[in-house]
Design a protein around this motif. Structure first.
Motif, PDB file in Angstrom:
ATOM      1  N   GLY A 288       0.820  -1.210   0.000  1.00  0.00           N
ATOM      2  CA  GLY A 288       0.000   0.000   0.000  1.00  0.00           C
ATOM      3  C   GLY A 288       0.851   1.256   0.000  1.00  0.00           C
ATOM      4  N   TRP A 289       0.316   2.308  -0.587  1.00  0.00           N
ATOM      5  CA  TRP A 289       0.987   3.618  -0.561  1.00  0.00           C
ATOM      6  C   TRP A 289      -0.095   4.677  -0.602  1.00  0.00           C
ATOM      7  N   ASP A 290       0.276   5.955  -0.646  1.00  0.00           N
ATOM      8  CA  ASP A 290      -0.807   6.944  -0.602  1.00  0.00           C
ATOM      9  C   ASP A 290      -1.493   7.130  -1.957  1.00  0.00           C
ATOM     10  N   TRP A 291      -1.222   6.211  -2.872  1.00  0.00           N
ATOM     11  CA  TRP A 291      -1.947   6.129  -4.147  1.00  0.00           C
ATOM     12  C   TRP A 291      -2.174   4.673  -4.540  1.00  0.00           C
ATOM     13  N   GLY A 292      -1.761   3.723  -3.683  1.00  0.00           N
ATOM     14  CA  GLY A 292      -1.798   2.325  -4.113  1.00  0.00           C
ATOM     15  C   GLY A 292      -2.462   1.399  -3.111  1.00  0.00           C
TER      16      GLY A 292
ATOM     17  N   VAL B 251      12.365   7.294 -11.705  1.00  0.00           N
ATOM     18  CA  VAL B 251      11.825   6.028 -11.214  1.00  0.00           C
ATOM     19  C   VAL B 251      11.845   6.108  -9.690  1.00  0.00           C
ATOM     20  N   TRP B 252      10.682   6.169  -9.115  1.00  0.00           N
ATOM     21  CA  TRP B 252      10.536   6.372  -7.660  1.00  0.00           C
ATOM     22  C   TRP B 252      10.941   5.108  -6.883  1.00  0.00           C
ATOM     23  N   GLY B 253      11.542   5.316  -5.718  1.00  0.00           N
ATOM     24  CA  GLY B 253      12.165   4.223  -4.971  1.00  0.00           C
ATOM     25  C   GLY B 253      11.272   3.275  -4.182  1.00  0.00           C
TER      26      GLY B 253
ATOM     27  N   ALA C  42      12.211   3.683   0.202  1.00  0.00           N
ATOM     28  CA  ALA C  42      11.417   4.912   0.276  1.00  0.00           C
ATOM     29  C   ALA C  42      10.789   5.098   1.651  1.00  0.00           C
ATOM     30  N   CYS C  43      10.853   6.323   2.130  1.00  0.00           N
ATOM     31  CA  CYS C  43      10.041   6.796   3.256  1.00  0.00           C
ATOM     32  C   CYS C  43      10.020   5.872   4.475  1.00  0.00           C
ATOM     33  N   ALA C  44      11.138   5.314   4.884  1.00  0.00           N
ATOM     34  CA  ALA C  44      11.084   4.465   6.069  1.00  0.00           C
ATOM     35  C   ALA C  44      12.479   4.242   6.641  1.00  0.00           C
TER      36      ALA C  44
ATOM     37  N   ASN D 192      17.696   6.683  -2.372  1.00  0.00           N
ATOM     38  CA  ASN D 192      16.339   6.388  -1.890  1.00  0.00           C
ATOM     39  C   ASN D 192      15.422   7.571  -2.124  1.00  0.00           C
ATOM     40  N   ASN D 193      14.151   7.357  -1.855  1.00  0.00           N
ATOM     41  CA  ASN D 193      13.162   8.420  -1.914  1.00  0.00           C
ATOM     42  C   ASN D 193      12.868   8.959  -0.515  1.00  0.00           C
ATOM     43  N   GLU D 194      13.237  10.188  -0.296  1.00  0.00           N
ATOM     44  CA  GLU D 194      12.803  10.991   0.864  1.00  0.00           C
ATOM     45  C   GLU D 194      13.192  10.473   2.246  1.00  0.00           C
ATOM     46  N   ILE D 195      14.102   9.517   2.339  1.00  0.00           N
ATOM     47  CA  ILE D 195      14.377   9.034   3.704  1.00  0.00           C
ATOM     48  C   ILE D 195      15.205  10.060   4.494  1.00  0.00           C
TER      49      ILE D 195
ATOM     50  N   TYR E  17       8.737  19.471  -3.419  1.00  0.00           N
ATOM     51  CA  TYR E  17       7.980  20.560  -2.792  1.00  0.00           C
ATOM     52  C   TYR E  17       6.519  20.172  -2.646  1.00  0.00           C
ATOM     53  N   TRP E  18       6.070  20.119  -1.410  1.00  0.00           N
ATOM     54  CA  TRP E  18       4.711  19.629  -1.149  1.00  0.00           C
ATOM     55  C   TRP E  18       3.844  20.590  -0.337  1.00  0.00           C
ATOM     56  N   GLN E  19       4.319  21.844  -0.199  1.00  0.00           N
ATOM     57  CA  GLN E  19       3.475  22.785   0.557  1.00  0.00           C
ATOM     58  C   GLN E  19       2.180  23.061  -0.209  1.00  0.00           C
TER      59      GLN E  19
ATOM     60  N   TRP F 174      -0.546  21.316  -1.963  1.00  0.00           N
ATOM     61  CA  TRP F 174      -1.178  20.023  -1.726  1.00  0.00           C
ATOM     62  C   TRP F 174      -1.033  19.578  -0.265  1.00  0.00           C
ATOM     63  N   HIS F 175       0.058  18.889   0.108  1.00  0.00           N
ATOM     64  CA  HIS F 175       0.101  18.368   1.483  1.00  0.00           C
ATOM     65  C   HIS F 175       0.054  19.512   2.512  1.00  0.00           C
ATOM     66  N   GLY F 176       0.708  20.637   2.189  1.00  0.00           N
ATOM     67  CA  GLY F 176       0.725  21.774   3.111  1.00  0.00           C
ATOM     68  C   GLY F 176      -0.483  22.683   2.932  1.00  0.00           C
TER      69      GLY F 176
ATOM     70  N   SER G 139      12.314  17.562  -8.262  1.00  0.00           N
ATOM     71  CA  SER G 139      12.061  16.198  -8.712  1.00  0.00           C
ATOM     72  C   SER G 139      10.690  15.687  -8.262  1.00  0.00           C
ATOM     73  N   GLU G 140       9.974  16.469  -7.490  1.00  0.00           N
ATOM     74  CA  GLU G 140       8.582  16.140  -7.143  1.00  0.00           C
ATOM     75  C   GLU G 140       7.829  17.403  -6.795  1.00  0.00           C
ATOM     76  N   PHE G 141       6.685  17.600  -7.380  1.00  0.00           N
ATOM     77  CA  PHE G 141       5.665  18.551  -6.917  1.00  0.00           C
ATOM     78  C   PHE G 141       4.376  18.039  -7.540  1.00  0.00           C
TER      79      PHE G 141
ATOM     80  N   TYR H 270       7.154  16.473 -12.396  1.00  0.00           N
ATOM     81  CA  TYR H 270       5.988  16.521 -11.509  1.00  0.00           C
ATOM     82  C   TYR H 270       5.654  15.126 -11.001  1.00  0.00           C
ATOM     83  N   TRP H 271       5.040  15.120  -9.842  1.00  0.00           N
ATOM     84  CA  TRP H 271       4.550  13.894  -9.247  1.00  0.00           C
ATOM     85  C   TRP H 271       3.110  13.716  -9.669  1.00  0.00           C
ATOM     86  N   GLN H 272       2.709  12.799 -10.430  1.00  0.00           N
ATOM     87  CA  GLN H 272       3.361  11.613 -10.869  1.00  0.00           C
ATOM     88  C   GLN H 272       2.813  11.295 -12.245  1.00  0.00           C
TER      89      GLN H 272
ATOM     90  N   SER I 272      -5.534  10.468  -7.577  1.00  0.00           N
ATOM     91  CA  SER I 272      -4.106  10.622  -7.258  1.00  0.00           C
ATOM     92  C   SER I 272      -3.517  11.804  -8.003  1.00  0.00           C
ATOM     93  N   TRP I 273      -2.203  11.918  -7.901  1.00  0.00           N
ATOM     94  CA  TRP I 273      -1.465  13.031  -8.507  1.00  0.00           C
ATOM     95  C   TRP I 273      -1.081  12.734  -9.961  1.00  0.00           C
ATOM     96  N   SER I 274      -1.487  11.585 -10.497  1.00  0.00           N
ATOM     97  CA  SER I 274      -1.017  11.180 -11.827  1.00  0.00           C
ATOM     98  C   SER I 274      -1.613  12.044 -12.944  1.00  0.00           C
TER      99      SER I 274
HETATM  100  C1  BMA Z   1       6.104  11.947  -2.369  1.00  0.00           C
HETATM  101  C2  BMA Z   1       6.517  10.610  -2.897  1.00  0.00           C
HETATM  102  C3  BMA Z   1       5.637   9.483  -2.543  1.00  0.00           C
HETATM  103  C4  BMA Z   1       4.240   9.906  -2.310  1.00  0.00           C
HETATM  104  C5  BMA Z   1       3.970  11.291  -2.815  1.00  0.00           C
HETATM  105  C6  BMA Z   1       2.591  11.794  -2.574  1.00  0.00           C
HETATM  106  O1  BMA Z   1       6.795  12.493  -1.406  1.00  0.00           O
HETATM  107  O2  BMA Z   1       7.840  10.395  -2.698  1.00  0.00           O
HETATM  108  O3  BMA Z   1       6.157   8.736  -1.499  1.00  0.00           O
HETATM  109  O4  BMA Z   1       3.396   9.013  -2.864  1.00  0.00           O
HETATM  110  O5  BMA Z   1       4.826  12.145  -2.200  1.00  0.00           O
HETATM  111  O6  BMA Z   1       2.335  11.975  -1.215  1.00  0.00           O
END
Ligand code: BMA
Length: 760
Positions: free
Chosen positions: A159-163, A338-340, A367-369, A404-407, A470-472, A474-476, A492-494, A582-584, A593-595
């Motif tokens: 599982g993930w925040d889109w899967g 290619v995301w980790g 990724a993320c852990a 890795n991604n974001e660790i 940068y996630w402010q 959306w997430h922020g 590499s991600e927004f 852009y993500w994703q 999702s963000w796709s």
């Molecule tokens: C990023 C990614 C993913 C995640 C996405 C959306 O930070 O690296 O881990 O799916 O945000 O929250």
């Protein structure tokens, strides 16, 4: 190398199931094919599918084999994942890493004639639960199974925040027996040296035991050059490989043949592109640049982040990835990341990126852990990384490898990471992995994490150094005008979410589910209660959409506008910023999702918009006005804002361009109120702008600015901006007419029709 394949039909059994399935293949693929489970992507079926994996599954088959050698190796190219393997009821091995290729000696276990192989796949869920009971390690994504980081199985499968949580099991790649007495090619290392326009190749082939090796390089025009292992050879008239938008992507074939007792016993073929490609990190007035430098040219990266294409891996294919890469070309990409949190893509993925000029920003699969960092775990990931680097490092498309991604970011900003978890991070990503890279492919640029600035938890999110996420927005929960306050060096991600297309929604729902807050729609939204977030952003921008179809459509417009807002701003700061991924790009199932392409392969509005904002020669406008100045209409009296527009033309080609910028201030029915034009010269790999235009006297509720860049009488790029939010703009019915003439569609509008979607 002669391979005795053990693919084909296998028995698949558990306490509840007794069936048959194909190998390569998985529990889910077999149960689906045999009608023993419902489509896990449909409505709320995910939970039922997840429960299936509480059991252990045994895969087994018989085969006839005549031993011809002292040594016979069982080769497993992809076992997913926790698996005990038996041959004729004798234990061969336990595997616990789906990313590795395993070789096991089995000659002593084989019979001449009938043999029986059995693989018991243990429940992942049960395993990670037990492990997390011993110790719960920190993780940092939504909607994941606790403890996923304990197993070297693609993280997104839990599982993930889109899967969805669909931890399938099985053989996801081939398995076969080979004659271990014969020498085989264990590695082919290809090194390029470029100097003064000349290119030299050195190919080093390694075999499992002494044997003769022949190496032939075939040029793109079919000429053959024989080279000697370990010796440097000059390639005459080298044809350089360039990414999409900058030139051709010619490939040279390197064929290595292993000869033993006068017979060819093994052969290996790799395709390479002649080029130099690194991440340039020169210090400059803003900090330190971060950009792809290809054959000495610094280019701006246009693209998105790639996640696994499906949850059921047997459904993946070269054809399917080919389609996705074509989709990337449609949108003018020159790169993907290619995301980790998935798996290392198949060879054909990298082949397609080579063939189409798509530079790959490759995360290693973490990724993320926080990770366990026992000696056993480190040995396991070392073998995994070596396997995969040796498999992919020759590809022309590889632009950078990230650990890795974001660790690093998460460990730094989330105060609850334990000291030893951070220590483990440093050991793995700043000691073990850099050493592996140094051994296996020092020529490829490496960053310990994405994002990262200096490494070592030193301001990993410093936007002046390294790549950023940068996630402010959306997430922020900040408005997307916020992008303009940042000057990342390489983003590499927004991202910004939207719903999948209505047709896709219709495929996974019943009519009664078609409401953003229904149970089924919420189950197909893995980022908490983010359907509400989409609606809330939507409220800031558009009028209340009364039908669900309109909510879906408006959500996509919003997403397209948001990402365009960011991408154009980053391009207008070319030089300082050198990448916008852009993500994703894609989804692995139908989900909000963000796709930019939904789970069933349908483009969202963003994908069409990306085609525009990533066009090599692009006109854009930095408008200022009500939209950018204040969020809510109630703030009106507190703000004294100015309505201005500054037009930019970006030229991300290798040639200078001269043209005319034309602009028109129009009212809502398209009548021109004011207009202007100016000649503009834009150097290659650069941008130019007009002086700021003053529209302070304009009625922002009914006037908009349209602009275009015309070269040799042809419009190469165009756009328009509103100065207020679309919800406060007095749109009139444009009376859109659509006519199909032969293979063309003619669309006519009587007034501004800002967003038109054509579907059949
Ligand atoms: C990023 C990614 C993913 C995640 C996405 C959306 O930070 O690296 O881990 O799916 O945000 O929250």
């Amino acid at each position: 190398m002669e391979k005795f394949y053990l693919n084909g039909k296998w028995k698949i059994q558990s306490n509840s199931y007794d069936t048959e399935g194909d190998v390569p293949g998985s529990v889910y693929s077999a149960l689906l094919k045999n009608g023993l489970m419902e489509d896990p992507f449909y409505r709320d079926n995910e939970a039922k599918a997840l429960a299936v994996m509480d059991e252990d599954f045994t895969f087994s088959r018989s085969f006839n084999y005549q031993k011809k050698s002292e040594s016979v190796l069982l080769v497993l190219e992809g076992v997913d994942t926790l698996c005990d393997i038996y041959l004729n009821d004798k234990h061969v091995a336990y595997t616990d890493n789906m990313h590795r290729t395993y070789f096991f000696e089995v000659a002593h276990l084989l019979n001449d004639g009938e043999n029986h192989i059995k693989a018991i796949f243990h429940s992942y869920d049960a395993y990670i639960k037990a492990k997390s009971k011993e110790r719960r390690l920190t993780d940092g994504s939504y909607a994941t199974m606790v403890g996923f980081q304990y197993v070297r199985k693609a993280f997104y499968m839990g599982g993930w925040d889109w899967g969805p949580m669909l931890p399938d099991a099985g053989f996801w790649k081939d398995l076969y027996l080979i004659n271990g007495d014969l020498p085989r090619i264990t590695d082919v290392r290809i090194l390029q040296k470029h100097c003064d326009g000349k290119v030299f190749l050195t190919v080093n082939a390694t075999t499992s035991r002494p044997a003769e090796v022949k190496i032939m390089v075939e040029t793109p025009s079919g000429e053959e050059i024989e080279v000697k292992s370990g010796e440097q050879t000059q390639i005459k008239n080298p044809k350089l490989w360039w990414p999409n938008g900058y030139g051709e992507h010619p490939l040279y074939k390197v064929v290595t043949t292993c000869v033993f007792n006068g017979k060819t016993v093994d052969q290996n073929e790799k395709k390479i592109g002649l080029r130099t490609l690194v991440i340039s990190r020169e210090k400059d007035e803003w900090g330190e640049e971060f950009c792809y430098k290809i054959n000495g040219v610094k280019i701006f990266a246009f693209g998105a982040d790639y996640i696994p294409e499906d949850n059921i891996l047997s459904r993946l294919s070269r054809e399917r990835t080919q389609k996705l890469i074509n989709d990337c070309l449609f949108a003018n990409f020159n790169s993907i990341r290619v995301w980790g949190g998935g798996f290392y893509p198949h060879d054909y993925f990298f082949d397609l990126c080579d063939e189409n000029g798509i530079i790959v920003f490759l995360d290693l699969m973490f990724a993320c852990a926080a990770l366990p960092w026992t000696t056993e775990f480190i040995d396991n990931i070392t073998a995994e990384i070596e396997d995969n680097l040796r498999r992919v490092r020759h590809h022309a498309c590889i632009g950078v490898i990230s650990g890795n991604n974001e660790i690093e970011e998460q460990a730094s900003v989330q105060g609850w990471w334990k000291e030893d978890e951070k220590q483990g991070y440093l050991k793995i990503f700043e000691d073990i992995i850099p050493k592996i890279i140094e051994r296996e492919c020092p020529e490829i640029s490496f960053v310990p994490s994405s994002p990262s600035s200096h490494g070592g938890f030193v301001e990993p999110t410093n936007e002046n150094v390294g790549d950023s996420h940068y996630w402010q927005v959306w997430h922020g929960f900040l408005p997307f005008s916020e992008y303009r306050k940042h000057y990342f060096r390489f983003l590499s991600e927004f991202g910004f979410q939207s719903f999948p297309n209505m047709k896709t929604i219709e495929e996974f729902t019943l009519p009664e589910d078609r409401n953003p807050f229904s149970r089924v729609m919420e189950l197909h939204q893995k980022n908490g209660s983010a359907n509400g977030r989409i609606l809330s952003y939507l409220a800031q921008t558009y009028l209340y959409p009364s039908k669900v179809e309109d909510v879906v459509y408006a959500s996509q417009l919003l997403q397209a506008e948001a990402i365009k807002y960011g991408a154009e701003h980053f391009r207008r700061n070319r030089g300082r910023c050198m990448g916008a991924l852009y993500w994703q790009l894609n989804d692995c199932w139908p989900v909000a999702s963000w796709s930019s392409i939904d789970g069933y392969g349908r483009y969202k509005a963003l994908h069409y918009e990306a085609k525009r904002f990533f066009e090599p020669i692009h006109i854009s406008c930095e408008e200022k006005g009500e939209y950018t100045t204040r969020q809510a209409i109630v703030d009106e009296r507190y703000y004294d804002y100015k309505t201005t527009a500054k037009i930019f033309v970006n030229n991300d080609t290798l040639n200078d361009v001269s043209g005319t910028v034309k602009w028109q201030l129009c009212n809502v029915s398209g009548t021109v109120i004011q207009k202007g034009s100016q000649e503009l010269f834009v150097k290659a790999l650069s941008y130019s702008s007009l002086d700021e235009l003053d529209f302070n006297k304009t009625d922002v509720k009914s006037n908009y600015l349209a602009f275009s860049f015309v070269v040799d009488g042809k419009t190469v790029s165009s756009g328009l901006v509103l100065f207020t939010k679309p919800k406060h703009f007095d749109f009139v019915d444009p009376k859109v007419e659509v006519e199909v003439i032969g293979g063309h569609i003619k669309v006519k509008a009587n007034a501004l029709a800002k967003y038109v979607f054509i579907s059949n």
